[in-house]
Design a protein around this motif. Structure first.
Motif, PDB file in Angstrom:
ATOM      1  N   PRO A  32      19.983  79.793   2.618  1.00  0.00           N
ATOM      2  CA  PRO A  32      18.902  78.834   2.851  1.00  0.00           C
ATOM      3  C   PRO A  32      19.432  77.617   3.605  1.00  0.00           C
ATOM      4  O   PRO A  32      20.637  77.350   3.612  1.00  0.00           O
ATOM      5  N   SER A  33      18.530  76.905   4.233  1.00  0.00           N
ATOM      6  CA  SER A  33      18.940  75.669   4.903  1.00  0.00           C
ATOM      7  C   SER A  33      19.368  74.654   3.851  1.00  0.00           C
ATOM      8  O   SER A  33      18.922  74.727   2.704  1.00  0.00           O
ATOM      9  N   PRO A  34      20.224  73.715   4.219  1.00  0.00           N
ATOM     10  CA  PRO A  34      20.579  72.671   3.253  1.00  0.00           C
ATOM     11  C   PRO A  34      19.395  71.728   3.015  1.00  0.00           C
ATOM     12  O   PRO A  34      18.482  71.656   3.831  1.00  0.00           O
ATOM     13  N   VAL A  35      19.447  71.028   1.903  1.00  0.00           N
ATOM     14  CA  VAL A  35      18.434  70.001   1.658  1.00  0.00           C
ATOM     15  C   VAL A  35      18.576  68.911   2.707  1.00  0.00           C
ATOM     16  O   VAL A  35      19.631  68.756   3.330  1.00  0.00           O
ATOM     17  N   THR A  36      17.522  68.155   2.911  1.00  0.00           N
ATOM     18  CA  THR A  36      17.560  67.008   3.816  1.00  0.00           C
ATOM     19  C   THR A  36      17.059  65.789   3.053  1.00  0.00           C
ATOM     20  O   THR A  36      16.503  65.916   1.960  1.00  0.00           O
ATOM     21  N   GLY A  37      17.229  64.628   3.642  1.00  0.00           N
ATOM     22  CA  GLY A  37      16.702  63.406   3.054  1.00  0.00           C
ATOM     23  C   GLY A  37      17.270  63.065   1.692  1.00  0.00           C
ATOM     24  O   GLY A  37      16.574  62.493   0.859  1.00  0.00           O
ATOM     25  N   LEU A  38      18.536  63.406   1.448  1.00  0.00           N
ATOM     26  CA  LEU A  38      19.176  63.129   0.155  1.00  0.00           C
ATOM     27  C   LEU A  38      19.408  61.624   0.024  1.00  0.00           C
ATOM     28  O   LEU A  38      20.143  61.038   0.817  1.00  0.00           O
ATOM     29  N   VAL A  39      18.749  61.002  -0.967  1.00  0.00           N
ATOM     30  CA  VAL A  39      18.845  59.545  -1.168  1.00  0.00           C
ATOM     31  C   VAL A  39      18.844  59.224  -2.658  1.00  0.00           C
ATOM     32  O   VAL A  39      18.401  60.023  -3.475  1.00  0.00           O
ATOM     33  N   SER A  40      19.301  58.040  -2.963  1.00  0.00           N
ATOM     34  CA  SER A  40      19.155  57.514  -4.317  1.00  0.00           C
ATOM     35  C   SER A  40      17.989  56.538  -4.308  1.00  0.00           C
ATOM     36  O   SER A  40      17.903  55.677  -3.424  1.00  0.00           O
ATOM     37  N   THR A  41      17.123  56.673  -5.290  1.00  0.00           N
ATOM     38  CA  THR A  41      16.004  55.756  -5.412  1.00  0.00           C
ATOM     39  C   THR A  41      16.314  54.606  -6.367  1.00  0.00           C
ATOM     40  O   THR A  41      15.472  53.743  -6.587  1.00  0.00           O
ATOM     41  N   SER A  42      17.542  54.592  -6.917  1.00  0.00           N
ATOM     42  CA  SER A  42      17.892  53.558  -7.897  1.00  0.00           C
ATOM     43  C   SER A  42      19.145  52.764  -7.544  1.00  0.00           C
ATOM     44  O   SER A  42      19.312  51.657  -8.028  1.00  0.00           O
ATOM     45  N   HIS A  43      20.034  53.314  -6.738  1.00  0.00           N
ATOM     46  CA  HIS A  43      21.327  52.690  -6.467  1.00  0.00           C
ATOM     47  C   HIS A  43      21.636  52.699  -4.965  1.00  0.00           C
ATOM     48  O   HIS A  43      21.205  53.599  -4.248  1.00  0.00           O
ATOM     49  N   THR A  55      22.707  55.190 -15.059  1.00  0.00           N
ATOM     50  CA  THR A  55      21.904  56.383 -14.791  1.00  0.00           C
ATOM     51  C   THR A  55      21.402  56.281 -13.357  1.00  0.00           C
ATOM     52  O   THR A  55      20.774  55.283 -12.987  1.00  0.00           O
ATOM     53  N   ILE A  56      21.670  57.305 -12.547  1.00  0.00           N
ATOM     54  CA  ILE A  56      21.360  57.273 -11.121  1.00  0.00           C
ATOM     55  C   ILE A  56      20.226  58.254 -10.823  1.00  0.00           C
ATOM     56  O   ILE A  56      20.251  59.396 -11.266  1.00  0.00           O
ATOM     57  N   GLU A  57      19.255  57.788 -10.049  1.00  0.00           N
ATOM     58  CA  GLU A  57      18.115  58.614  -9.630  1.00  0.00           C
ATOM     59  C   GLU A  57      18.362  59.113  -8.201  1.00  0.00           C
ATOM     60  O   GLU A  57      18.686  58.326  -7.319  1.00  0.00           O
ATOM     61  N   ILE A  58      18.182  60.440  -7.988  1.00  0.00           N
ATOM     62  CA  ILE A  58      18.403  61.070  -6.687  1.00  0.00           C
ATOM     63  C   ILE A  58      17.147  61.851  -6.311  1.00  0.00           C
ATOM     64  O   ILE A  58      16.511  62.471  -7.170  1.00  0.00           O
ATOM     65  N   SER A  59      16.788  61.868  -5.015  1.00  0.00           N
ATOM     66  CA  SER A  59      15.694  62.712  -4.538  1.00  0.00           C
ATOM     67  C   SER A  59      16.070  63.315  -3.193  1.00  0.00           C
ATOM     68  O   SER A  59      16.992  62.841  -2.523  1.00  0.00           O
ATOM     69  N   TRP A  60      15.334  64.373  -2.795  1.00  0.00           N
ATOM     70  CA  TRP A  60      15.623  65.066  -1.543  1.00  0.00           C
ATOM     71  C   TRP A  60      14.401  65.863  -1.096  1.00  0.00           C
ATOM     72  O   TRP A  60      13.474  66.111  -1.859  1.00  0.00           O
ATOM     73  N   THR A  61      14.448  66.280   0.168  1.00  0.00           N
ATOM     74  CA  THR A  61      13.485  67.222   0.705  1.00  0.00           C
ATOM     75  C   THR A  61      14.070  68.610   0.475  1.00  0.00           C
ATOM     76  O   THR A  61      15.246  68.834   0.764  1.00  0.00           O
ATOM     77  N   PRO A  62      13.287  69.571  -0.043  1.00  0.00           N
ATOM     78  CA  PRO A  62      13.863  70.844  -0.475  1.00  0.00           C
ATOM     79  C   PRO A  62      14.489  71.664   0.646  1.00  0.00           C
ATOM     80  O   PRO A  62      14.110  71.546   1.809  1.00  0.00           O
ATOM     81  N   ALA A  63      15.426  72.513   0.241  1.00  0.00           N
ATOM     82  CA  ALA A  63      15.997  73.505   1.141  1.00  0.00           C
ATOM     83  C   ALA A  63      14.908  74.518   1.473  1.00  0.00           C
ATOM     84  O   ALA A  63      13.943  74.672   0.729  1.00  0.00           O
ATOM     85  N   GLN A  64      15.075  75.207   2.598  1.00  0.00           N
ATOM     86  CA  GLN A  64      14.098  76.206   3.029  1.00  0.00           C
ATOM     87  C   GLN A  64      14.789  77.559   3.180  1.00  0.00           C
ATOM     88  O   GLN A  64      15.944  77.636   3.614  1.00  0.00           O
ATOM     89  N   ASP A  65      14.064  78.627   2.821  1.00  0.00           N
ATOM     90  CA  ASP A  65      14.559  79.983   3.033  1.00  0.00           C
ATOM     91  C   ASP A  65      13.373  80.854   3.412  1.00  0.00           C
ATOM     92  O   ASP A  65      12.492  81.107   2.594  1.00  0.00           O
TER      93      ASP A  65
END
Length: 191
Positions: A32-43, A55-65
């Motif tokens: 699958p493609s790697p995730v994109t837009g990997l960011v922390s919403t807290s730090h 405690t660290i909050e992380i979000s991303w755009t999903p990988a695609q297959d």
């Protein structure tokens, strides 16, 4: 994404049988493609970015297959900037955010890679960090003393010279001091 096998037999007089069919076989050899837009919403990230929140909050755009579909992710928190998470799914395919467990003080990195339903892992993880966590206050200044005045002895000098050994901090380091002059022996300087 769908392959079939067909087989017929023939006798010595060239009489052909009805075909036997087997399938479909689904084949997916592409990760699958790697995730994109990997960011922390807290730090914030960076060597000089520190937070009291452990405690660290992380979000991303999903990988695609596009072939077999995304099965899930392997993620890992550690103190290395380029770790490849193990080939073990510990996060579902629909997830696009995660909170860390409570992390000890230090510099932390987040690592994430995906796998598809056919078992093709991304050979490269996406990494984010460092995240500096410092929950402990520094120690107090040491050996506070005056080179111009003695304690409880009257003086006619109106300027007092003070010195001390620097405070120590195991985490983010000492940023400065807060000083206050008043007439109480128990005042805590505050901002």
């Amino acid at each position: 994404n769908s392959d079939y096998f067909h087989l017929r037999s023939v006798d010595n007089d060239e009489n052909w049988s009805l075909p036997a069919h087997l399938g479909p076989f689904y084949i997916d050899t592409t990760s699958p493609s790697p995730v994109t837009g990997l960011v922390s919403t807290s730090h914030s990230t960076g060597q000089n970015k520190w937070s009291q929140s452990n405690t660290i909050e992380i979000s991303w755009t999903p990988a695609q297959d596009a072939t077999s579909g995304l099965r899930g992710y392997s993620y890992l928190w550690d103190t290395s900037e380029s770790t490849l998470p193990p080939e073990s799914v510990n996060l579902g395919w629909a997830m696009t955010a995660i909170s860390s467990e409570t992390l000890p003080d230090g510099q932390w990195y987040f690592h994430l890679r995906g796998v598809d339903v056919a078992g093709n892992w991304n050979s490269e993880a996406k990494h984010l960090g460092p995240f500096g966590i410092d929950t402990q206050p520094p120690g107090p200044p040491n050996d506070l003393m005056s080179s111009s005045h003695q304690i409880e002895i009257w003086s006619n000098q109106d300027e007092i010279n003070l010195s001390w050994k620097p405070a120590e901090d195991e985490g983010s380091g000492i940023a400065g001091y807060l000083a206050l002059w008043d007439t109480s022996d128990e005042t805590v300087p505050t901002i």
